[in-house]
Design an enzyme around this catalytic site. Structure first.
Site, PDB file in Angstrom:
ATOM      1  N   PRO A 145       0.813  -1.228   0.000  1.00 18.30           N
ATOM      2  CA  PRO A 145       0.000   0.000   0.000  1.00 18.30           C
ATOM      3  C   PRO A 145       0.840   1.270   0.000  1.00 18.30           C
ATOM      4  O   PRO A 145       2.059   1.212   0.175  1.00 18.30           O
ATOM      5  CB  PRO A 145      -0.779  -0.097   1.319  1.00 18.30           C
ATOM      6  CG  PRO A 145      -0.212  -1.199   2.097  1.00 18.30           C
ATOM      7  CD  PRO A 145       0.795  -1.930   1.273  1.00 18.30           C
ATOM      8  N   THR A 146       0.161   2.379  -0.176  1.00 16.25           N
ATOM      9  CA  THR A 146       0.828   3.678  -0.032  1.00 16.25           C
ATOM     10  C   THR A 146       0.969   3.960   1.466  1.00 16.25           C
ATOM     11  O   THR A 146       0.034   3.728   2.234  1.00 16.25           O
ATOM     12  CB  THR A 146      -0.024   4.781  -0.704  1.00 16.25           C
ATOM     13  OG1 THR A 146      -0.240   4.402  -2.063  1.00 16.25           O
ATOM     14  CG2 THR A 146       0.666   6.133  -0.656  1.00 16.25           C
TER      15      THR A 146
ATOM     16  N   CYS B 227      -4.058   0.048  -8.392  1.00 11.67           N
ATOM     17  CA  CYS B 227      -2.630   0.246  -8.678  1.00 11.67           C
ATOM     18  C   CYS B 227      -2.209   1.541  -9.361  1.00 11.67           C
ATOM     19  O   CYS B 227      -1.136   2.048  -9.048  1.00 11.67           O
ATOM     20  CB  CYS B 227      -2.120  -0.937  -9.484  1.00 11.67           C
ATOM     21  SG  CYS B 227      -2.149  -2.437  -8.496  1.00 11.67           S
TER      22      CYS B 227
ATOM     23  N   ALA C 155       2.354   3.675 -15.288  1.00 10.38           N
ATOM     24  CA  ALA C 155       2.360   5.130 -15.456  1.00 10.38           C
ATOM     25  C   ALA C 155       1.990   5.505 -16.897  1.00 10.38           C
ATOM     26  O   ALA C 155       1.196   6.418 -17.128  1.00 10.38           O
ATOM     27  CB  ALA C 155       3.734   5.691 -15.093  1.00 10.38           C
TER      28      ALA C 155
ATOM     29  N   LYS D  72     -14.269  -0.731 -12.658  1.00 10.81           N
ATOM     30  CA  LYS D  72     -14.480  -1.015 -14.084  1.00 10.81           C
ATOM     31  C   LYS D  72     -15.467  -2.169 -14.145  1.00 10.81           C
ATOM     32  O   LYS D  72     -15.773  -2.781 -13.105  1.00 10.81           O
ATOM     33  CB  LYS D  72     -13.161  -1.364 -14.781  1.00 10.81           C
ATOM     34  CG  LYS D  72     -12.492  -2.615 -14.215  1.00 10.81           C
ATOM     35  CD  LYS D  72     -11.098  -2.809 -14.767  1.00 10.81           C
ATOM     36  CE  LYS D  72     -11.102  -3.602 -16.046  1.00 10.81           C
ATOM     37  NZ  LYS D  72      -9.765  -4.120 -16.415  1.00 10.81           N
TER      38      LYS D  72
ATOM     39  N   GLN E 163      -2.912   4.763  -9.283  1.00  8.99           N
ATOM     40  CA  GLN E 163      -2.542   5.899  -8.435  1.00  8.99           C
ATOM     41  C   GLN E 163      -1.391   5.527  -7.500  1.00  8.99           C
ATOM     42  O   GLN E 163      -0.410   6.264  -7.367  1.00  8.99           O
ATOM     43  CB  GLN E 163      -3.758   6.364  -7.635  1.00  8.99           C
ATOM     44  CG  GLN E 163      -3.389   7.415  -6.621  1.00  8.99           C
ATOM     45  CD  GLN E 163      -4.594   8.063  -6.009  1.00  8.99           C
ATOM     46  OE1 GLN E 163      -5.279   8.862  -6.636  1.00  8.99           O
ATOM     47  NE2 GLN E 163      -4.871   7.706  -4.775  1.00  8.99           N
ATOM     48  N   LYS E 164      -1.528   4.378  -6.868  1.00  9.62           N
ATOM     49  CA  LYS E 164      -0.490   3.931  -5.909  1.00  9.62           C
ATOM     50  C   LYS E 164       0.876   3.835  -6.586  1.00  9.62           C
ATOM     51  O   LYS E 164       1.884   4.308  -6.053  1.00  9.62           O
ATOM     52  CB  LYS E 164      -0.930   2.571  -5.370  1.00  9.62           C
ATOM     53  CG  LYS E 164       0.163   1.729  -4.767  1.00  9.62           C
ATOM     54  CD  LYS E 164      -0.411   0.483  -4.123  1.00  9.62           C
ATOM     55  CE  LYS E 164      -0.568  -0.706  -5.033  1.00  9.62           C
ATOM     56  NZ  LYS E 164       0.671  -1.357  -5.427  1.00  9.62           N
TER      57      LYS E 164
ATOM     58  N   ARG F  87     -19.167   7.173 -18.451  1.00  5.35           N
ATOM     59  CA  ARG F  87     -18.447   6.126 -19.190  1.00  5.35           C
ATOM     60  C   ARG F  87     -18.773   6.116 -20.677  1.00  5.35           C
ATOM     61  O   ARG F  87     -18.340   5.218 -21.408  1.00  5.35           O
ATOM     62  CB  ARG F  87     -18.794   4.754 -18.594  1.00  5.35           C
ATOM     63  CG  ARG F  87     -18.345   4.577 -17.155  1.00  5.35           C
ATOM     64  CD  ARG F  87     -16.840   4.480 -17.070  1.00  5.35           C
ATOM     65  NE  ARG F  87     -16.389   4.243 -15.706  1.00  5.35           N
ATOM     66  CZ  ARG F  87     -15.165   3.877 -15.397  1.00  5.35           C
ATOM     67  NH1 ARG F  87     -14.264   3.707 -16.337  1.00  5.35           N
ATOM     68  NH2 ARG F  87     -14.814   3.705 -14.151  1.00  5.35           N
TER      69      ARG F  87
END
Ligand SMILES: NC(=O)C1=CN([C@@H]2O[C@H](COP(=O)(O)OP(=O)(O)OC[C@H]3O[C@@H](n4cnc5c(N)ncnc54)[C@H](O)[C@@H]3O)[C@@H](O)[C@H]2O)C=CC1
Ligand SMILES: O=C(O)[C@H]1O[C@H](OP(=O)(O)OP(=O)(O)OC[C@H]2O[C@@H](n3ccc(=O)[nH]c3=O)[C@H](O)[C@@H]2O)[C@H](O)[C@@H](O)[C@@H]1O
Length: 480
Positions: free
Chosen positions: A89-90, A272, A221, A335, A274-275, A447
């Site tokens: 985790p962050t 994932c 990224a 999603k 953002q983290k 969406r």
């Protein structure tokens, strides 16, 4: 018989190991976890995660060469190859809080491996970790080695949720990073032999450890950056009358750019993106590269902007207030085809609407009320810890109702927000929905899955991300 043990029976560990067991009948695979309920679910008819095709794979191998167990130490001790697929985790406090990866679970797994091992082992990083983590793991293992030889490999996972089984059956590539020593190369080969049972040789890429670790962060990224790029364009489309779907199509037909991952949305979510970008930003800062850090930070800033832009559209369109109004939220998962809600944009959108005092009626075909209440009351980043270590959720929010049917959610509502692209939402009877809503009836499609023109014919006022604006919306300030 090669014995594999995977520490961490989550979204990655479970499906990945199930597919290895299916494709390699001569390998024994045991998935272990500290969470007893999770292991019990893996051993039951109701698997702990929803993933198309997973049930069949598990049914075929479970009890044959695939096992799920809480006896972590025993199976680690017996294994030749130990995958570690635990939470990363962050960090929420201390040095690097809000950015750096919290390697507590990784470190405790590594220490446990060192404690219980009696034979040589290949230890595989399956979790997404900061570059150079392998070096730290190596230090923990070798300082406690008792003469045991450990080889550390980085084998990041690229599966996407909802298509995990498909992705694992037919991966674009399998990446294996290892030390550039004869022992390191031998370990790479041993793992390549496992994947080689079903993945074509040319798709198994061998690199050094740091390239493998960084490639995973870089891939996420780049993917997230595409979404933020198209979402940034969606704002400009709305301002100019261009249509983001047409722009994406035109841009994506350039073979150098390619058509995938260019769908504008209410924002990307998932455990994932953002983290991992925050982690990348932190690594850049630690390496004295503030310009590079700021470049990647923007991907997250645009994502946050997109979510708040959506909330502002909803509120400003509805006479600048949603106070006391019923808003139906269709879709809560990050999603379609998953029940996963980690970092789903629905959390921020719902919180934004609740901030303006809306009443929410939420429907998602795969997410239950308990999960939604937890998500809306939990602190940022707390979700990414093993379930039994997460803080208990405080009392549930009274303004939030969760129902099991889209028609129930939209009944008497003033507005509808579509936040997940579930296929079933495309086939809804929108005339029926319109008939039972308050008027004017609004639809905010986060969406781009509904046919806005048809809905307008029914009488709805429609907002679709990045599309030419409804006359009604044009007259409303977007950022009141
Ligand atoms: N979810 C995804 O689609 C992807 C995730 N990843 C990465 O894989 C890693 C795992 O992610 P998920 O499977 O989604 O997480 P998850 O939260 O679903 O699973 C992690 C599991 O590890 C267990 N665990 C934690 N510490 C443990 C320990 N010391 N001993 C035994 N079990 C322990 C937890 O109880 C939990 O069940 C993360 O680093 C993530 O960034 C990579 C690619 C895709
Ligand atoms: O490391 C990880 O966890 C994984 O993260 C993503 O997989 P995942 O998050 O499961 O799902 P994606 O399909 O990538 O979608 C992520 C988010 O982006 C959104 N998205 C995706 C594509 C697009 O064009 N537009 C868009 O808004 C999705 O709705 C979703 O909220 C990557 O696709 C995987 O390769 C990676 O292994």
């Amino acid at each position: 018989m090669v014995k594999i043990c995977c520490i961490g029976a989550g979204y990655v560990g479970g499906p990945t190991m199930a597919v290895i067991a299916l494709k390699c009948p001569s390998v024994e695979v045991v998935v272990v976890d500290i969470s007893a309920p999770r292991i019990a679910a893996w051993n039951s008819d109701h698997l702990p995660i929803y993933e198309p095709g997973l049930d069949d794979v598990v049914k075929e191998c479970r009890g044959r060469n695939l096992f799920f167990s809480t006896d972590v130490e025993k199976h680690v001790a017996e294994a030749d190859i130990v995958f570690v697929s635990v939470n990363t985790p962050t960090k929420t406090r201390g040095l690097g809080a809000g950015k750096a990866a919290d390697l507590t679970y990784w470190e405790s797994a590594a220490r446990m491996i060192a404690d219980v091992s009696k034979s040589d082992k290949i230890v595989v990083e399956k979790s997404t970790v900061p570059v150079k983590t392998a070096e730290a793991i190596e230090k923990i293992l070798t300082h406690n080695s008792k003469g045991i030889n450990y080889q550390i490999l980085s084998n990041p996972e690229f599966l996407a949720e909802g298509t995990a089984i498909k992705d694992l059956f037919n991966p674009d590539r399998v990446l294996i990073g290892g030390r550039e020593t004869p022992e390191g190369q031998k370990a790479i080969q041993a793992l390549a032999d496992v994947y080689g049972q079903w993945v074509p040789k040319e798709r198994i890429l061998a690199t050094n450890l740091w390239s493998a670790e960084l490639s995973k962060l870089a891939a996420n990224a780049f993917l997230a950056q595409r979404i933020s790029s198209v979402n940034a364009m969606s704002a400009l489309c709305e301002a100019t009358g261009a249509d983001v779907s047409q722009v994406s199509y035109a841009v994506g037909t350039d073979t150098r750019i390619g058509p995938k991952f260019l769908n504008a949305s209410v924002g990307f979510g998932g455990s994932c993106f953002q983290k991992d970008i925050l982690n990348l930003v932190y690594i850049c800062e630690c390496n004295g590269l503030p310009e590079v850090a700021n470049y990647w930070k923007q991907v997250i800033q645009i994502n946050d902007y997109q979510k708040s832009r959506f909330v502002n559209r909803v509120v400003s369109s509805m006479f600048n207030t949603v106070s006391g109004k019923k808003i139906a939220v269709l879709g809560f998962a990050f999603k379609k085809d998953t029940g996963d809600t980690r970092e789903t944009p629905a959390i921020d959108v719902c919180k934004g609407l609740l901030g303006d005092n809306a009443r929410l009626s939420i429907y998602d075909p795969q997410v239950n009320e308990d999960q939604i209440q937890r998500d809306l009351t939990m602190k940022k980043f707390d979700w990414d810890h093993p379930t039994h270590l997460q803080p208990m959720s405080p009392t549930s929010l009274k303004q939030v109702g969760v129902v099991w049917d889209a028609y129930e959610a939209t009944k008497d509502a003033h507005g509808v927000c579509i936040l997940t692209e579930w296929d079933e939402f495309k086939g809804l009877d929108f005339q029926k929905i319109y008939d039972h809503m308050q008027k004017p009836a609004f639809i905010f499609d986060g969406r781009n899955i509904v046919n806005a023109e048809k809905l307008r014919e029914i009488g709805f006022i429609v907002y679709s991300i990045g599309k030419p604006l409804d006359k009604w919306l044009k007259d409303m300030p977007a950022f009141a």
